[in-house]
Design a protein around this motif. Structure first.
Motif, PDB file in Angstrom:
ATOM      1  N   TRP A  90       0.818  -1.210   0.000  1.00 44.03           N
ATOM      2  CA  TRP A  90       0.000   0.000   0.000  1.00 44.03           C
ATOM      3  C   TRP A  90       0.846   1.251   0.000  1.00 44.03           C
ATOM      4  CZ3 TRP A  90      -1.096  -4.355   2.670  1.00 44.03           C
ATOM      5  CH2 TRP A  90      -2.305  -4.978   2.324  1.00 44.03           C
ATOM      6  N   SER A  91       0.303   2.239  -0.682  1.00 40.55           N
ATOM      7  CA  SER A  91       0.824   3.589  -0.575  1.00 40.55           C
ATOM      8  C   SER A  91      -0.326   4.428  -0.050  1.00 40.55           C
ATOM      9  CB  SER A  91       1.263   4.082  -1.962  1.00 40.55           C
ATOM     10  OG  SER A  91       1.246   5.499  -1.989  1.00 40.55           O
ATOM     11  N   LEU A  92      -0.141   4.998   1.134  1.00 41.18           N
ATOM     12  CA  LEU A  92      -1.172   5.861   1.702  1.00 41.18           C
ATOM     13  C   LEU A  92      -0.788   7.299   1.381  1.00 41.18           C
ATOM     14  CD1 LEU A  92      -1.450   4.078   5.175  1.00 41.18           C
ATOM     15  CD2 LEU A  92      -2.952   3.774   3.204  1.00 41.18           C
ATOM     16  N   GLY A  93      -1.184   7.751   0.204  1.00 38.04           N
ATOM     17  CA  GLY A  93      -0.843   9.111  -0.205  1.00 38.04           C
ATOM     18  C   GLY A  93       0.637   9.267  -0.523  1.00 38.04           C
ATOM     19  N   ASP A  94       1.331   8.185  -0.765  1.00 33.98           N
ATOM     20  CA  ASP A  94       2.756   8.277  -1.109  1.00 33.98           C
ATOM     21  C   ASP A  94       2.936   8.019  -2.611  1.00 33.98           C
ATOM     22  OD1 ASP A  94       5.537   8.292   0.574  1.00 33.98           O
ATOM     23  OD2 ASP A  94       5.704   7.002  -1.184  1.00 33.98           O
ATOM     24  N   TYR A  95       3.556   6.884  -2.983  1.00 32.86           N
ATOM     25  CA  TYR A  95       3.827   6.678  -4.416  1.00 32.86           C
ATOM     26  C   TYR A  95       2.538   6.432  -5.194  1.00 32.86           C
ATOM     27  CZ  TYR A  95       3.743   1.653  -3.125  1.00 32.86           C
ATOM     28  OH  TYR A  95       3.398   0.431  -2.645  1.00 32.86           O
ATOM     29  N   TRP A  96       2.672   6.528  -6.522  1.00 33.94           N
ATOM     30  CA  TRP A  96       1.467   6.450  -7.354  1.00 33.94           C
ATOM     31  C   TRP A  96       1.647   5.425  -8.469  1.00 33.94           C
ATOM     32  CZ3 TRP A  96      -3.262   6.638  -6.671  1.00 33.94           C
ATOM     33  CH2 TRP A  96      -4.203   7.013  -7.647  1.00 33.94           C
ATOM     34  N   LYS A  97       0.918   5.566  -9.552  1.00 32.18           N
ATOM     35  CA  LYS A  97       0.811   4.494 -10.556  1.00 32.18           C
ATOM     36  C   LYS A  97       2.144   3.988 -11.106  1.00 32.18           C
ATOM     37  CE  LYS A  97      -3.752   5.884 -12.106  1.00 32.18           C
ATOM     38  NZ  LYS A  97      -4.626   6.301 -13.205  1.00 32.18           N
ATOM     39  N   LYS A  98       3.023   4.935 -11.454  1.00 31.50           N
ATOM     40  CA  LYS A  98       4.254   4.526 -12.122  1.00 31.50           C
ATOM     41  C   LYS A  98       5.075   3.605 -11.211  1.00 31.50           C
ATOM     42  CE  LYS A  98       7.847   6.521 -14.980  1.00 31.50           C
ATOM     43  NZ  LYS A  98       9.113   6.655 -14.257  1.00 31.50           N
ATOM     44  N   ASP A 133      -8.410   4.769 -18.440  1.00 33.33           N
ATOM     45  CA  ASP A 133      -7.151   4.905 -17.705  1.00 33.33           C
ATOM     46  C   ASP A 133      -5.955   4.691 -18.644  1.00 33.33           C
ATOM     47  OD1 ASP A 133      -5.264   5.210 -15.768  1.00 33.33           O
ATOM     48  OD2 ASP A 133      -5.847   3.456 -14.584  1.00 33.33           O
ATOM     49  N   GLU A 134      -5.798   5.644 -19.530  1.00 31.51           N
ATOM     50  CA  GLU A 134      -4.727   5.579 -20.530  1.00 31.51           C
ATOM     51  C   GLU A 134      -3.358   5.684 -19.852  1.00 31.51           C
ATOM     52  OE1 GLU A 134      -3.118   4.776 -23.853  1.00 31.51           O
ATOM     53  OE2 GLU A 134      -5.304   4.808 -23.813  1.00 31.51           O
ATOM     54  N   GLU A 135      -3.297   6.431 -18.760  1.00 31.42           N
ATOM     55  CA  GLU A 135      -2.053   6.610 -18.008  1.00 31.42           C
ATOM     56  C   GLU A 135      -1.469   5.243 -17.625  1.00 31.42           C
ATOM     57  OE1 GLU A 135      -2.840   8.662 -14.331  1.00 31.42           O
ATOM     58  OE2 GLU A 135      -0.717   8.874 -13.807  1.00 31.42           O
ATOM     59  N   THR A 136      -2.345   4.389 -17.069  1.00 29.18           N
ATOM     60  CA  THR A 136      -1.908   3.056 -16.650  1.00 29.18           C
ATOM     61  C   THR A 136      -1.454   2.218 -17.840  1.00 29.18           C
ATOM     62  OG1 THR A 136      -3.266   3.084 -14.674  1.00 29.18           O
ATOM     63  CG2 THR A 136      -2.749   0.927 -15.574  1.00 29.18           C
ATOM     64  N   ALA A 137      -2.235   2.266 -18.911  1.00 27.94           N
ATOM     65  CA  ALA A 137      -1.893   1.484 -20.104  1.00 27.94           C
ATOM     66  C   ALA A 137      -0.513   1.898 -20.637  1.00 27.94           C
ATOM     67  CB  ALA A 137      -2.957   1.677 -21.170  1.00 27.94           C
ATOM     68  N   GLN A 138      -0.283   3.202 -20.639  1.00 29.99           N
ATOM     69  CA  GLN A 138       0.987   3.738 -21.141  1.00 29.99           C
ATOM     70  C   GLN A 138       2.161   3.240 -20.291  1.00 29.99           C
ATOM     71  OE1 GLN A 138       0.919   5.465 -24.096  1.00 29.99           O
ATOM     72  NE2 GLN A 138       3.100   4.957 -23.944  1.00 29.99           N
ATOM     73  N   ILE A 139       1.943   3.194 -18.978  1.00 29.27           N
ATOM     74  CA  ILE A 139       3.012   2.714 -18.083  1.00 29.27           C
ATOM     75  C   ILE A 139       3.347   1.255 -18.412  1.00 29.27           C
ATOM     76  CG2 ILE A 139       3.657   2.251 -15.678  1.00 29.27           C
ATOM     77  CD1 ILE A 139       1.791   4.645 -14.910  1.00 29.27           C
ATOM     78  N   TRP A 140       2.314   0.449 -18.602  1.00 26.76           N
ATOM     79  CA  TRP A 140       2.541  -0.969 -18.951  1.00 26.76           C
ATOM     80  C   TRP A 140       3.296  -1.072 -20.278  1.00 26.76           C
ATOM     81  CZ3 TRP A 140       2.540  -4.374 -15.408  1.00 26.76           C
ATOM     82  CH2 TRP A 140       1.558  -4.435 -14.416  1.00 26.76           C
ATOM     83  N   ASN A 142       5.240   1.101 -21.660  1.00 28.27           N
ATOM     84  CA  ASN A 142       6.637   1.517 -21.490  1.00 28.27           C
ATOM     85  C   ASN A 142       7.480   0.425 -20.852  1.00 28.27           C
ATOM     86  OD1 ASN A 142       5.841   3.927 -22.557  1.00 28.27           O
ATOM     87  ND2 ASN A 142       5.839   5.045 -20.594  1.00 28.27           N
ATOM     88  N   LEU A 143       6.842  -0.425 -20.051  1.00 23.08           N
ATOM     89  CA  LEU A 143       7.590  -1.508 -19.410  1.00 23.08           C
ATOM     90  C   LEU A 143       7.822  -2.667 -20.375  1.00 23.08           C
ATOM     91  CD1 LEU A 143       5.877  -1.534 -15.902  1.00 23.08           C
ATOM     92  CD2 LEU A 143       8.282  -1.028 -16.361  1.00 23.08           C
ATOM     93  N   GLY A 144       7.142  -2.618 -21.505  1.00 22.10           N
ATOM     94  CA  GLY A 144       7.396  -3.641 -22.521  1.00 22.10           C
ATOM     95  C   GLY A 144       6.216  -4.555 -22.829  1.00 22.10           C
ATOM     96  N   ILE A 145       5.040  -4.287 -22.261  1.00 18.13           N
ATOM     97  CA  ILE A 145       3.873  -5.118 -22.600  1.00 18.13           C
ATOM     98  C   ILE A 145       3.277  -4.614 -23.912  1.00 18.13           C
ATOM     99  CG2 ILE A 145       1.575  -5.860 -21.885  1.00 18.13           C
ATOM    100  CD1 ILE A 145       2.465  -6.275 -19.278  1.00 18.13           C
ATOM    101  N   PRO A 146       3.182  -5.481 -24.908  1.00 16.94           N
ATOM    102  CA  PRO A 146       2.632  -5.017 -26.186  1.00 16.94           C
ATOM    103  C   PRO A 146       1.147  -4.637 -26.059  1.00 16.94           C
ATOM    104  CG  PRO A 146       2.974  -7.398 -26.218  1.00 16.94           C
ATOM    105  CD  PRO A 146       3.546  -6.898 -24.922  1.00 16.94           C
ATOM    106  N   ARG A 147       0.709  -3.683 -26.882  1.00 12.48           N
ATOM    107  CA  ARG A 147      -0.670  -3.185 -26.841  1.00 12.48           C
ATOM    108  C   ARG A 147      -1.716  -4.309 -26.877  1.00 12.48           C
ATOM    109  NH1 ARG A 147      -3.393   1.659 -25.374  1.00 12.48           N
ATOM    110  NH2 ARG A 147      -1.557   2.774 -24.681  1.00 12.48           N
ATOM    111  N   GLU A 148      -1.449  -5.350 -27.672  1.00 10.05           N
ATOM    112  CA  GLU A 148      -2.489  -6.387 -27.801  1.00 10.05           C
ATOM    113  C   GLU A 148      -2.663  -7.190 -26.509  1.00 10.05           C
ATOM    114  OE1 GLU A 148       0.233  -6.239 -29.663  1.00 10.05           O
ATOM    115  OE2 GLU A 148       1.223  -8.192 -29.817  1.00 10.05           O
ATOM    116  N   LYS A 149      -1.739  -7.020 -25.582  1.00  5.31           N
ATOM    117  CA  LYS A 149      -1.913  -7.710 -24.292  1.00  5.31           C
ATOM    118  C   LYS A 149      -2.416  -6.762 -23.217  1.00  5.31           C
ATOM    119  CE  LYS A 149       1.048 -11.645 -24.901  1.00  5.31           C
ATOM    120  NZ  LYS A 149       2.371 -12.185 -24.702  1.00  5.31           N
TER     121      LYS A 149
END
Ligand code: ATP
Ligand code: MG
Length: 575
Positions: A90-98, A133-140, A142-149
């Motif tokens: 858990w992050s209680l108001g600390d780190y976020w999605k990335k 939630d495009e932000e989350t998709a973009q993070i994935w 960037n980590l290397g998960i292809p769009r189709e997954k």
């Protein structure tokens, strides 16, 4: 891979990332009248997710025991259990999605070394309340998960909360392991429960607050809440993906069921053995957390689990499991001593009700859905058993007729359950808070009157009453009850200040703080003092002055097993 090595890897990883470990809370929520069981790692953290500061800080992780009665109909597949353990950070108001998604990815692919190509994810598709939630998709990506997954799904799959009508809520992103099985049909996707894709982890982003007007606005304290199933992931890592029963969490139980029944874990026996293993394990953990078989609430759940297991043994072997057989099986699960006695006693009772049930079956001339449902409801007879018994008497019952009765009933109880959950959790209302402080006074007063051997074994608070379980060998006399009431009311009238300090458990104990839930506390705890009168380690919340409580009246007492008493008390409200 064993379950304990996975738990260790997880906690070590998050400690390295600056998290503090919190111990598992009991399966029975301590001060939450709105739910029967803890069903996720976040559940004991609700007050902190709503903004109360946690004594251990803003980054936490845990292994939490969970019970989901709502999943009971899935049990029999290889990866849904009534009882399971959930890893969480858990992050209680600390780190976020990335950071959160980065941690999940690093843990799955680097620490657990799950091949990246086996992983798919889902993100929130967006609707009238909140955007995609495009932000989350973009993070994935960037980590290397292809769009189709990267799959976009709606509220039902990828949204959490709020718990009640209002409060924190937000999108989540789920991680799936592809077992390599063929798809089950053209519509098969990550949300399908066929077993091709196993959901292993869920990261929830509490970024909105739903207001009373039904609007979603940005939350001040944004939290991350994640949950991963220990049994599922251990199975994946051991090459048993989709069959958690082959992991060390279940296999010793399954092996014992095989030897007791003389049957193999294969074919149609497999489902039966899974149900038996699941239910007995869940019952053992509930009993360990202090629940005893009974006819209401938590007790009823243990009773149904044990009976259903015994009846499934009957399907496996032709006869109902005896207490001795169940004991042999449950001995494979780490448990406290009194367990065998509790299970034994319950089985003897069940043999009797079963007898009565059988007689009723033989008597009834016309079997219908209602008869089957009544047997199910009163004696815990699963439909298959009733159907068999009916056949023995040359009768037939339709599955549909039974299913119809059952659905009707389930709708009613589900409404009850959602109400129960929705009603509060977040509702640490003023009244509940008063009861909470009154419980501390009550415990100290009981010790004053009856002696220091008195200690709390459980408490449960609703907006109408408090219930307090404690150790004491005999019933209280009416003089003793009067004395206790009088002391508590004096302390209330005195307007004692309630204060909280954070310290180590050892320090709290040194200062005379009561702390009776061994092993459940974190390194840093909150100690609540009521004037000089009471000191107790507790999560809060409490009133600031005892005068706010009003006055107390003990309404009822009863025995709850050998050496354990229960008191009920109500408050007349004060200022
Ligand atoms: P599913 O869709 O598979 O039922 P869920 O969406 O209900 O899972 P969450 O509430 O997100 O699951 O719980 C977090 C994690 O806990 C899941 O990703 C899964 O690994 C695990 N989990 C959930 N329910 C169960 C269960 N009944 N038995 C075992 N593990 C579970
Ligand atoms: Mg989920």
């Amino acid at each position: 891979m064993t379950t304990s090595s996975l738990k260790k890897l997880y906690l070590d990883f998050f400690v390295k990332k600056g998290h503090q470990i919190i111990p598992s809370a009991s399966l029975v929520p301590e001060n939450d009248p709105t739910a029967l069981f803890i069903s996720a790692g976040m559940h004991p953290l609700v007050p902190y997710l709503l903004g109360e500061p946690h004594p251990l800080g803003k980054k936490l992780c845990s292994v939490q025991r969970c019970l989901r009665t709502g999943d009971i109909d899935f049990v029999g597949d290889g990866f849904h259990h009534t009882f399971f353990e959930m890893l969480g950070n858990w992050s209680l108001g600390d780190y976020w999605k990335k950071e959160a998604i980065g941690y999940s990815w690093e843990f799955l692919t680097k620490i657990l070394q799950i091949p990246a190509e086996k992983i798919s994810v889902s993100c929130f598709a967006g609707d009238q309340d909140a955007p995609r939630d495009e932000e989350t998709a973009q993070i994935w990506q960037n980590l290397g998960i292809p769009r189709e997954k990267i799959h976009f799904l709606g509220k039902k799959e990828n949204w959490w909360g709020p718990i009640g009508q209002t409060g924190p809520c937000g999108p989540d992103t789920e991680m799936f392991y592809d077992t390599g099985k063929p798809v089950c049909g053209p519509d098969c996707n990550v949300a399908c429960q066929c077993g091709k894709y196993l959901e292993i982890w869920n990261d929830v982003f509490m970024q909105y607050e739903k207001t009373a007007a039904g609007r979603y606005r940005w939350l001040k304290q944004r939290n991350v809440d994640t949950g991963m199933g220990v049994e599922r992931v251990t199975a994946v890592l051991s090459g048993f993906e989709g069959d958690d029963y082959r992991t060390d969490a279940f296999w010793p139980i399954v092996e014992k069921i095989q030897s007791v029944s003389g049957q193999k874990y294969a074919g149609k026996n497999q489902v039966l053995m899974r149900i038996i293993a699941d239910h007995l394990r869940a019952a053992v953990f509930l009993i360990n957390d202090g629940v005893r078989p009974g006819n209401i609430e938590q007790g009823y759940v243990v009773r149904r689990l044990l009976r259903r297991a015994a009846v499934k043994m009957r399907l496996l072997t032709g006869k109902l499991a005896s207490a001795g057989e169940l004991k042999l099986i449950t001995d494979t699960i780490k448990a406290k001593k009194e367990l065998a006695a509790v299970i034994g006693e319950e089985m003897v009772k069940f043999e009797k009700t079963l007898d009565r049930g059988l007689r009723q079956v033989k008597k009834s001339k016309n079997f219908d859905g209602k008869t089957a449902f009544d047997l199910y409801q009163s004696y815990g007879f699963p439909f298959e058993i009733t159907q068999e018994l009916a056949q023995e008497c040359g009768q037939k019952i339709s599955q549909q007729a039974f299913a119809k009765e059952l659905t009707q009933h389930q709708q009613i109880s589900r409404q009850g359950a959602t109400k129960k959950f929705a009603g509060g959790l977040a509702d640490h209302s003023a009244v509940v808070t008063k009861y909470h402080t009154a419980t501390h006074l009550l415990q100290q007063a009981l010790r004053d009157v009856l002696g220091d051997q008195v200690h709390q074994i459980g408490s449960n608070i609703t907006a109408e009453r408090l219930r307090f379980d404690f150790t004491h060998p005999q019933a209280l006399t009416s003089e003793e009850i009067e004395k206790v009431e009088k002391i508590v009311n004096q302390k209330i009238k005195a307007g004692l200040p309630v204060t909280m300090t954070t310290m180590s458990l050892a320090e709290a104990k040194k200062q005379g703080g009561l702390a009776f839930f061994e092993g459940r506390y974190a390194d840093k705890v909150k100690m609540y003092s009521i004037g000089d009168y009471s000191k107790e380690v507790c999560g809060g919340p409490h009133v600031t002055s005892t005068r706010e409580i009003g006055s107390i009246k003990v309404t009822r007492q009863k025995a709850v097993g050998a050496g354990r008493r229960r008191l009920y008390a109500t408050l007349a409200h004060g200022s």
